[in-house]
Design a protein around this motif. Structure first.
Motif, mmCIF file in Angstrom:
data_model
loop_
_atom_site.group_PDB
_atom_site.id
_atom_site.type_symbol
_atom_site.label_atom_id
_atom_site.label_comp_id
_atom_site.label_asym_id
_atom_site.label_seq_id
_atom_site.Cartn_x
_atom_site.Cartn_y
_atom_site.Cartn_z
ATOM 1 N N HIS A 191 0.841 -1.196 0.000
ATOM 2 C CA HIS A 191 0.000 0.000 0.000
ATOM 3 C C HIS A 191 0.877 1.247 0.000
ATOM 4 N N GLN A 192 1.932 1.188 0.769
ATOM 5 C CA GLN A 192 2.943 2.243 0.764
ATOM 6 C C GLN A 192 4.309 1.599 0.554
ATOM 7 N N THR A 193 5.126 2.245 -0.249
ATOM 8 C CA THR A 193 6.476 1.733 -0.507
ATOM 9 C C THR A 193 7.485 2.881 -0.381
ATOM 10 N N PRO A 194 7.633 3.429 0.819
ATOM 11 C CA PRO A 194 8.555 4.558 0.984
ATOM 12 C C PRO A 194 10.009 4.132 0.783
ATOM 13 N N ASP A 195 10.792 5.051 0.244
ATOM 14 C CA ASP A 195 12.230 4.812 0.109
ATOM 15 C C ASP A 195 12.940 5.028 1.446
ATOM 16 N N VAL A 196 12.309 5.859 2.304
ATOM 17 C CA VAL A 196 12.911 6.217 3.588
ATOM 18 C C VAL A 196 11.871 6.055 4.691
ATOM 19 N N VAL A 197 12.257 5.399 5.778
ATOM 20 C CA VAL A 197 11.406 5.270 6.960
ATOM 21 C C VAL A 197 12.124 5.940 8.126
ATOM 22 N N VAL A 198 11.405 6.863 8.788
ATOM 23 C CA VAL A 198 11.989 7.632 9.885
ATOM 24 C C VAL A 198 11.322 7.210 11.184
ATOM 25 N N SER A 199 12.041 6.492 12.027
ATOM 26 C CA SER A 199 11.508 6.043 13.309
ATOM 27 C C SER A 199 11.712 7.111 14.375
ATOM 28 N N VAL A 200 10.665 7.356 15.169
ATOM 29 C CA VAL A 200 10.771 8.363 16.231
ATOM 30 C C VAL A 200 10.832 7.717 17.617
ATOM 31 N N GLN A 201 11.114 6.436 17.680
ATOM 32 C CA GLN A 201 11.137 5.738 18.964
ATOM 33 C C GLN A 201 12.222 6.258 19.899
ATOM 34 N N ARG A 202 13.325 6.792 19.350
ATOM 35 C CA ARG A 202 14.427 7.270 20.198
ATOM 36 C C ARG A 202 14.296 8.749 20.562
ATOM 37 N N VAL A 203 13.193 9.375 20.138
ATOM 38 C CA VAL A 203 12.979 10.791 20.472
ATOM 39 C C VAL A 203 12.299 10.856 21.835
ATOM 40 N N ASP A 204 13.062 11.132 22.875
ATOM 41 C CA ASP A 204 12.532 11.096 24.243
ATOM 42 C C ASP A 204 11.388 12.071 24.456
ATOM 43 N N ALA A 205 11.409 13.209 23.756
ATOM 44 C CA ALA A 205 10.386 14.238 23.952
ATOM 45 C C ALA A 205 8.994 13.770 23.526
ATOM 46 N N LEU A 206 8.926 12.666 22.780
ATOM 47 C CA LEU A 206 7.640 12.173 22.293
ATOM 48 C C LEU A 206 7.026 11.122 23.202
ATOM 49 N N HIS A 207 7.692 10.820 24.308
ATOM 50 C CA HIS A 207 7.201 9.781 25.215
ATOM 51 C C HIS A 207 6.681 10.403 26.514
ATOM 52 N N GLY A 208 5.663 9.784 27.092
ATOM 53 C CA GLY A 208 5.253 10.157 28.435
ATOM 54 C C GLY A 208 3.900 10.840 28.541
ATOM 55 N N ILE A 209 3.393 10.854 29.759
ATOM 56 C CA ILE A 209 2.114 11.487 30.107
ATOM 57 C C ILE A 209 2.410 12.546 31.149
ATOM 58 N N ASP A 210 2.147 13.789 30.841
ATOM 59 C CA ASP A 210 2.446 14.899 31.749
ATOM 60 C C ASP A 210 1.163 15.597 32.161
ATOM 61 N N ALA A 211 1.010 15.815 33.465
ATOM 62 C CA ALA A 211 -0.182 16.466 34.004
ATOM 63 C C ALA A 211 0.183 17.813 34.603
ATOM 64 N N ASP A 212 -0.722 18.769 34.437
ATOM 65 C CA ASP A 212 -0.595 20.053 35.122
ATOM 66 C C ASP A 212 -1.998 20.520 35.478
ATOM 67 N N GLY A 213 -2.137 21.728 35.968
ATOM 68 C CA GLY A 213 -3.433 22.220 36.385
ATOM 69 C C GLY A 213 -4.423 22.403 35.257
ATOM 70 N N GLU A 214 -3.921 22.413 34.014
ATOM 71 C CA GLU A 214 -4.805 22.654 32.871
ATOM 72 C C GLU A 214 -5.209 21.377 32.150
ATOM 73 N N THR B 49 -4.317 7.982 36.120
ATOM 74 C CA THR B 49 -4.938 9.284 35.856
ATOM 75 C C THR B 49 -5.885 9.203 34.663
ATOM 76 N N ILE B 50 -5.472 8.514 33.619
ATOM 77 C CA ILE B 50 -6.346 8.323 32.459
ATOM 78 C C ILE B 50 -7.607 7.574 32.871
ATOM 79 N N GLN B 51 -7.448 6.511 33.643
ATOM 80 C CA GLN B 51 -8.595 5.717 34.073
ATOM 81 C C GLN B 51 -9.580 6.542 34.894
ATOM 82 N N GLU B 52 -9.062 7.410 35.757
ATOM 83 C CA GLU B 52 -9.920 8.149 36.686
ATOM 84 C C GLU B 52 -10.535 9.401 36.066
#
Length: 330
Positions: free
Chosen positions: A46-69, A87-90
């Motif tokens: 369905h897709q045949t890209p010449d280049v695949v860019v994985s973002v698994q090692r980008v730390d800024a894209l991981h995690g759940i952050d909560a604040d007052g907003e 927190t998601i469950q509640e």
């Protein structure tokens, strides 16, 4: 065995580096996180890209952050992490319901929330191997010039089947997009186009970095999903509802449908019909009848289209009754 086509593989460690690679390689490049959608699509050509860019090692894209907003979900946060987060469950039960309904535990461990938001549209004529699709002379979405769902259509009618998207729209969430020379935040609903091929309003060099969900306060939400099996299957009809009450009357309503078209569908007329009224059985049936009218499913997924449309009315009514009961026992 279906094998991946050849491609060059990049593993950047920053969003800026990922965006730069995407900008440099243009349409030949594809972004990947968990790979549960892209890699099977690549195996079926369905897709045949010449280049695949994985973002698994980008730390800024991981995690759940909560604040007052509210909460910010990193785009590469796995569905399993969201499913297990207290927190998601509640505070966001509808999102928890949606996430835990996606696929199987193994794939939720791999798949990410950003990937589910950007999930490729689906169709019975598209989600087949290359040989099967060649036998029908391919389709409009990939290599052909005919939409086999509706041969007279001038556009692809593949279906948006993301579970998280209708919930995020109902919750007033926003997505954060970072490009090579740009950065923006838009409501989740603004990310989608009513087109089975060009279904995302996202530039080729943009990386979806996060999802911001505002605090819900006293508002309550629920997600309902129709599928043949109790796990693994994509939705053939989906409903997300958020409700607010002022005494015995509804003072806020959000009803969002998915899997009944190429884009998520907000039912504003049905919402307006509910606000200012008591959610008794008669009112709920009236609202559910209004909500299912704009749904226009076609015979390009599991189950008959007419049945899927009827299920929208049933599931909207069930969602509203569920929320009414939650407020009554609070």
């Amino acid at each position: 065995m279906m094998r991946l086509p050849p491609f060059r593989y990049h593993r950047p460690t920053t969003v800026a580096e990922a965006a730069s690679i995407l900008a440099g390689d243009g349409p030949a490049a594809k972004l990947v996180a968990g790979g549960t959608d892209l890699y099977p699509n690549m195996k079926r050509r369905h897709q045949t890209p010449d280049v695949v860019v994985s973002v698994q090692r980008v730390d800024a894209l991981h995690g759940i952050d909560a604040d007052g907003e509210g909460l910010r979900l990193g785009a590469s946060t796995t569905l399993r992490q969201l499913e297990r987060d207290a927190t998601i469950q509640e505070t966001l039960p509808a999102l928890h319901q949606a996430v835990r309904s996606i696929s199987t535990p193994l794939l939720r461990t791999m798949g990410t929330i950003g990937g589910n938001v950007c999930l490729d549209t689906r169709c019975n004529y598209y989600d087949q191997n290359w040989e099967w699709r060649r036998a029908i002379d391919f389709c409009l979405k990939c290599e052909g010039d005919t939409c086999w769902t509706a041969p007279g259509s001038d556009r692809c009618l593949a279906v948006n089947s993301s579970d998280s998207v209708p919930v995020l729209i109902a919750l007033d969430a926003a997505v954060q997009l970072v490009g090579h020379k740009s950065e923006r935040e838009i409501p989740v609903h603004a990310l989608f186009r009513d087109d089975g091929i060009e279904y995302l309003d996202k530039a080729g060099d943009e990386v979806l970095t996060g999802i911001r969900i505002p605090a819900q306060g006293a508002l309550r939400s629920v997600y309902r999903k129709v599928r043949r099996r109790g796990s693994f299957d994509f939705p053939v009809a989906a409903v997300a509802v958020r409700l607010g009450m002022d005494g015995d009357e509804v003072d806020h309503a959000r009803i969002v449908l998915n899997a009944v078209g190429s884009t998520p569908l907000r039912c504003e007329e049905a919402e307006a019909l509910l606000v200012g009224r008591r959610p008794d059985d008669e009112t709920i049936e009236e609202v559910a009848t209004q909500a299912y009218k704009p749904a226009k499913p076609l015979d390009n997924t599991d189950h008959q289209a007419a049945w899927r449309k009827k299920r929208i009315r049933v599931e909207v009514a069930r969602a509203l009754k569920d929320l009414r009961d939650q407020f009554a026992t609070a």
